[in-house]
Write an enzyme that holds these catalytic residues in place. Structure first.
Site, short mmCIF file in Angstrom:
data_model
loop_
_atom_site.label_atom_id
_atom_site.label_comp_id
_atom_site.label_asym_id
_atom_site.label_seq_id
_atom_site.Cartn_x
_atom_site.Cartn_y
_atom_site.Cartn_z
CB THR A 187 -0.81 0.02 1.32
OG1 THR A 187 -1.67 -1.10 1.32
CG2 THR A 187 -1.59 1.30 1.48
CB VAL A 216 -13.17 -1.97 3.17
CG1 VAL A 216 -12.47 -0.63 3.24
CG2 VAL A 216 -14.06 -2.05 1.92
N GLY A 241 -4.58 -4.20 7.82
CA GLY A 241 -5.52 -3.11 8.05
C GLY A 241 -6.43 -3.31 9.24
N1 ASP Z 1 -3.24 -1.87 4.74
C1 ASP Z 1 -3.71 -2.59 3.60
C2 ASP Z 1 -5.00 -3.25 3.91
O1 ASP Z 1 -5.16 -3.79 4.98
C3 ASP Z 1 -2.77 -3.61 3.08
C4 ASP Z 1 -1.31 -3.32 3.11
O2 ASP Z 1 -0.86 -2.26 3.48
O3 ASP Z 1 -0.56 -4.22 2.74
O4 ASP Z 1 -5.86 -3.28 3.05
#
Ligand code: ASP
Length: 326
Positions: A187, A216, A241
Site C-alpha cells: 500500500t 475493506v 488493516g
Molecule cells: N493496509 C492494507 C489493507 O489492509 C494492506 C497493506 O498495506 O498491505 O488493506
C-alpha cells in the site's frame, strides 16, 4: 498544456504523461512561480517507491499543491503492473476480482475516499474527486464506479494475466493468512508538504491479497490509513488493516504529536497500542510513517523489512525503518 489540462489528462489514462518527472519540470518552465522558494518542501511515502515519490517531489518543486503532488505521485504505482498491491495489477480477492481502496486528505481537513472499487485504476484521484465534487466523504462499490465513469474515467480490466495465474495457484490450497513484507512495496501512503508549507496525503491499495469479497482495510478509512492535521502533522499506515482500524492508527499518531511526541515517538507508541492487545508474538506486519509541521519524520513497524522513501532538497532516498522485532 496548461496545468488543469495536464492534471485531467493524467487522471484519465495518459498516465505515462503524468508519471515522467521530466514532464513535470518541463511544465514548470511555462508556469510563473506562484510561491516563494524558501519554504522546505518534501514528500514521504511508505515502502521503496522511488519513482512515485520523485514524481511528487518534482510536482512540488514545480509549484503544485501538496494534494495534487500526492495524487499524481501515487498514480505511478496505481498504473505500475508490477506492483501487485496497488491499482491495476493488484492481487484479486478470493473470487478473482480486483477491488481497490483509496483516500485523500488535504491541509484544510477536507477528505474523500472510495472503497471496493472495481475497474478503475486511479482511485486516489477518484477519492480527490469525491472530496471536491460531491457532498460526501465516502463512495463505495458500484456507486464509486458509476461516479468515476461519469467523471470520465475509462473502465479497465485490473486483473493481469500474471495476477490471474497467481490467483489460480492460490485457489489450489486457498490458504488465507496475512503475509509479512512479501514484496518491497505495498500500500502506498504518501504525505507531501508544498511550498506554502501545507500538508496533504493520499493512500491507495488493492488491499490484502485474496481477501473476502467486500473486505475493506484501513487504507481508505480516514484516521486509520491516513490522517492530516495541518497544525500538527500527518501519518499513514501500511500492513494488516484490521489491526490499524482497531486502534485508529493514523489519527492516534497525529493526536500523540499534538500532545508533544515527536513523529518517531508517536509511531512507536501507535505500534505499541497494537502489540499490547496481542497475547502471542504477532505474525503480521503493521508499519507507520509520520511527519510533523517542522518537517521531522518518523517511522516504525512491528516486523523488520519496512522502509520509506523521502524526497527533500531534490534528493530522493529510501530509508530503512526501525522495528520492534529485528
Ligand atoms: N493496509 C492494507 C489493507 O489492509 C494492506 C497493506 O498495506 O498491505 O488493506
Amino acid at each position: 498544456m496548461n496545468r488543469r489540462k495536464f492534471l485531467s489528462r493524467s487522471y484519465l489514462g495518459a498516465t505515462s504523461l503524468l508519471i515522467a518527472p521530466e514532464t513535470i519540470s518541463g511544465l514548470s518552465k511555462n508556469k510563473k512561480p506562484s510561491y516563494s522558494n524558501e519554504t522546505p518542501l518534501y514528500a514521504i511515502s511508505t515502502w521503496d517507491v522511488s519513482k512515485a515519490n520523485m514524481i511528487a517531489g518534482k510536482a512540488l518543486e514545480a509549484g503544485f499543491s501538496a494534494i495534487e503532488a500526492a495524487v499524481n505521485g501515487v498514480a505511478y504505482e496505481e498504473s505500475n503492473l508490477l506492483n501487485t498491491t496497488v491499482g491495476k495489477g493488484g492481487a484479486p480477492d478470493r473470487d478473482g476480482i480486483v477491488s481497490l481502496d483509496a483516500c485523500v486528505m488535504n491541509h484544510t481537513g477536507n477528505c474523500g475516499a472510495v472503497l471496493a472499487v472495481e475497474n478503475i485504476t486511479h482511485v486516489a484521484a477518484l477519492a480527490k474527486e469525491v472530496m471536491e465534487k460531491t457532498p460526501h466523504v465516502i463512495l463505495a462499490g458500484k456507486g464509486a464506479r458509476q461516479f468515476a465513469i461519469k467523471q470520465g474515467y475509462k473502465p479497465e480490466n485490473l486483473l493481469t494475466e500474471q495476477g490471474k495465474k497467481a490467483w489460480k495457484k492460490w485457489l489450489k490450497n486457498k490458504n488465507y493468512k496475512p503475509e509479512i513484507n512479501v514484496e518491497n512495496h505495498d500500500t502506498i501512503g504518501m504525505i507531501c508538504c508544498d511550498k506554502l508549507g501545507n500538508l496533504s496525503g493520499a493512500c491507495t491499495t488493492s488491499g490484502l491479497a485474496y481477501k473476502m469479497s467486500g473486505r475493506v482495510g484501513d487504507s481508505p478509512i480516514i484516521g486509520s490509513g491516513l490522517y492530516i492535521d495541518n497544525k500538527v502533522g500527518g501519518a499513514v499506515a501500511t500492513g494488516l488493516g484490521e489491526e490499524v482500524i482497531k486502534t485508529v492508527g493514523s489519527f492516534l499518531i497525529v493526536e500523540l504529536m499534538r500532545s508533544g511526541l515527536s513523529p518517531q515517538e508517536a509511531c512507536e507508541e501507535a505500534v505499541n497500542r497494537i502489540l499490547e492487545k496481542q497475547k502471542v508474538k504477532p505474525n503480521f506486519q503493521v508499519a507507520y510513517l509520520s511527519t510533523n509541521i517542522n518537517g521531522e519524520v518518523g517511522a516504525y513497524s512491528i516486523q523488520k523489512g519496512f522502509s520509506y522513501t523521502f524526497y527533500k532538497n531534490k534528493i530522493n532516498k529510501n530509508i530503512s525503518s526501525d522495528s520492534v522485532y529485528k
